[in-house]
Motif scaffolding. Structure first.
Motif, PDB file in Angstrom:
ATOM      1  N   GLY A   1      36.958   9.674  31.030  1.00  0.00           N
ATOM      2  CA  GLY A   1      37.646   8.455  30.632  1.00  0.00           C
ATOM      3  C   GLY A   1      39.152   8.582  30.655  1.00  0.00           C
ATOM      4  N   VAL A   2      39.652   9.811  30.509  1.00  0.00           N
ATOM      5  CA  VAL A   2      41.091  10.050  30.591  1.00  0.00           C
ATOM      6  C   VAL A   2      41.613   9.658  31.971  1.00  0.00           C
ATOM      7  N   PHE A   3      40.822   9.951  33.009  1.00  0.00           N
ATOM      8  CA  PHE A   3      41.270   9.754  34.382  1.00  0.00           C
ATOM      9  C   PHE A   3      40.755   8.466  35.020  1.00  0.00           C
ATOM     10  N   GLU A   4      39.704   7.881  34.461  1.00  0.00           N
ATOM     11  CA  GLU A   4      39.083   6.727  35.104  1.00  0.00           C
ATOM     12  C   GLU A   4      39.220   5.432  34.307  1.00  0.00           C
ATOM     13  N   GLY A   5      39.193   5.504  33.003  1.00  0.00           N
ATOM     14  CA  GLY A   5      39.158   4.302  32.200  1.00  0.00           C
ATOM     15  C   GLY A   5      40.449   4.071  31.445  1.00  0.00           C
TER      16      GLY A   5
ATOM     17  N   ALA B   1      43.806   5.160  26.285  1.00  0.00           N
ATOM     18  CA  ALA B   1      43.816   5.064  24.828  1.00  0.00           C
ATOM     19  C   ALA B   1      42.398   5.092  24.268  1.00  0.00           C
ATOM     20  N   VAL B   2      41.463   4.442  24.954  1.00  0.00           N
ATOM     21  CA  VAL B   2      40.065   4.446  24.506  1.00  0.00           C
ATOM     22  C   VAL B   2      39.503   5.861  24.548  1.00  0.00           C
ATOM     23  N   ALA B   3      39.827   6.612  25.608  1.00  0.00           N
ATOM     24  CA  ALA B   3      39.357   7.994  25.701  1.00  0.00           C
ATOM     25  C   ALA B   3      39.888   8.828  24.531  1.00  0.00           C
ATOM     26  N   LEU B   4      41.157   8.626  24.190  1.00  0.00           N
ATOM     27  CA  LEU B   4      41.735   9.348  23.053  1.00  0.00           C
ATOM     28  C   LEU B   4      41.073   8.947  21.743  1.00  0.00           C
ATOM     29  N   GLU B   5      40.803   7.665  21.597  1.00  0.00           N
ATOM     30  CA  GLU B   5      40.148   7.188  20.370  1.00  0.00           C
ATOM     31  C   GLU B   5      38.718   7.714  20.259  1.00  0.00           C
TER      32      GLU B   5
END
Length: 209
Positions: A140-144, A147-151
């Protein structure tokens, strides 16, 4: 420089060499930020699933050392600091998937908030499922939405911290040393969750650099 530092080749030429050229803190900080920004921008722009696959599995093949040299000394509330914590979290999970799954599952069981949902808690939360979750968060860090990936990573840390505290309470009488270790681990997970959540807020306001 060892060949393993060059695979996959995703950083602009010369950045690794510049980093290794001295111990000047300002130079180290500059290179850390530049590599993090370049990596994220390039992978998102290309949108190549194969590249994302290589990055997710990078530390499996090459270890954490190269990333540590780049990002581990960065402030927690920076882009390189955030990337370092996400990679380190995934590595921790893969090194002890069974133990992490036990703590995460306990955290889910006692949770009264939405953190399990935010993290994307699998059912059941066994070693294989928790390992897959870590990979999905890193992807998710690279594709989505970054901020959501961090959350999601922050929520994972909070759930696992709660599990650590609960298991520590169970072990306190029969194994106080183990209980102390778990309490310390809970504090580390909690601190990491706070740092990742702060990075997510900064990213949403274009302030994470």
């Amino acid at each position: 420089m060892p060949d393993r530092f060059h695979k996959p080749t995703l950083f602009p030429g010369g950045m690794f060499e510049a980093f290794l050229g001295g111990d000047d803190p300002a130079q180290i900080s500059r290179v850390a930020h530049e590599t993090a920004q370049a990596l994220l921008a390039r992978v998102r722009e290309e949108g190549d699933p194969a590249v994302v696959d290589r990055l997710v599995a990078y530390t499996d093949a090459h270890g954490i050392d190269a990333l540590a040299e780049l990002w581990s000394r960065s402030n927690a509330k920076t882009l390189p600091g955030a990337l370092w914590r996400i990679y380190l979290l995934r590595l921790l999970i893969r090194q002890d998937a069974e133990g992490t799954a036990l703590l995460f599952q306990r955290g889910i069981e006692i949770s009264t908030g939405i953190d399990p949902v935010v993290a994307g808690a699998p059912t059941p939360a066994g070693p294989a499922e928790v390992t897959e979750l870590a990979d999905r968060i890193l992807r998710g860090v690279f594709e989505g939405d970054f901020a959501v990936a961090l959350e999601r990573a922050a929520a994972f840390c909070r759930v696992t911290a709660a599990g650590c505290v609960s298991v520590a309470d169970d072990r306190d009488v029969v194994d106080p040393e183990r209980a102390s270790e778990l309490t310390t681990r809970a504090l580390r997970f909690t601190r990491t969750a706070e740092e990742l959540a702060a990075c997510a807020r900064l990213w949403r306001t274009d302030s994470l650099d």
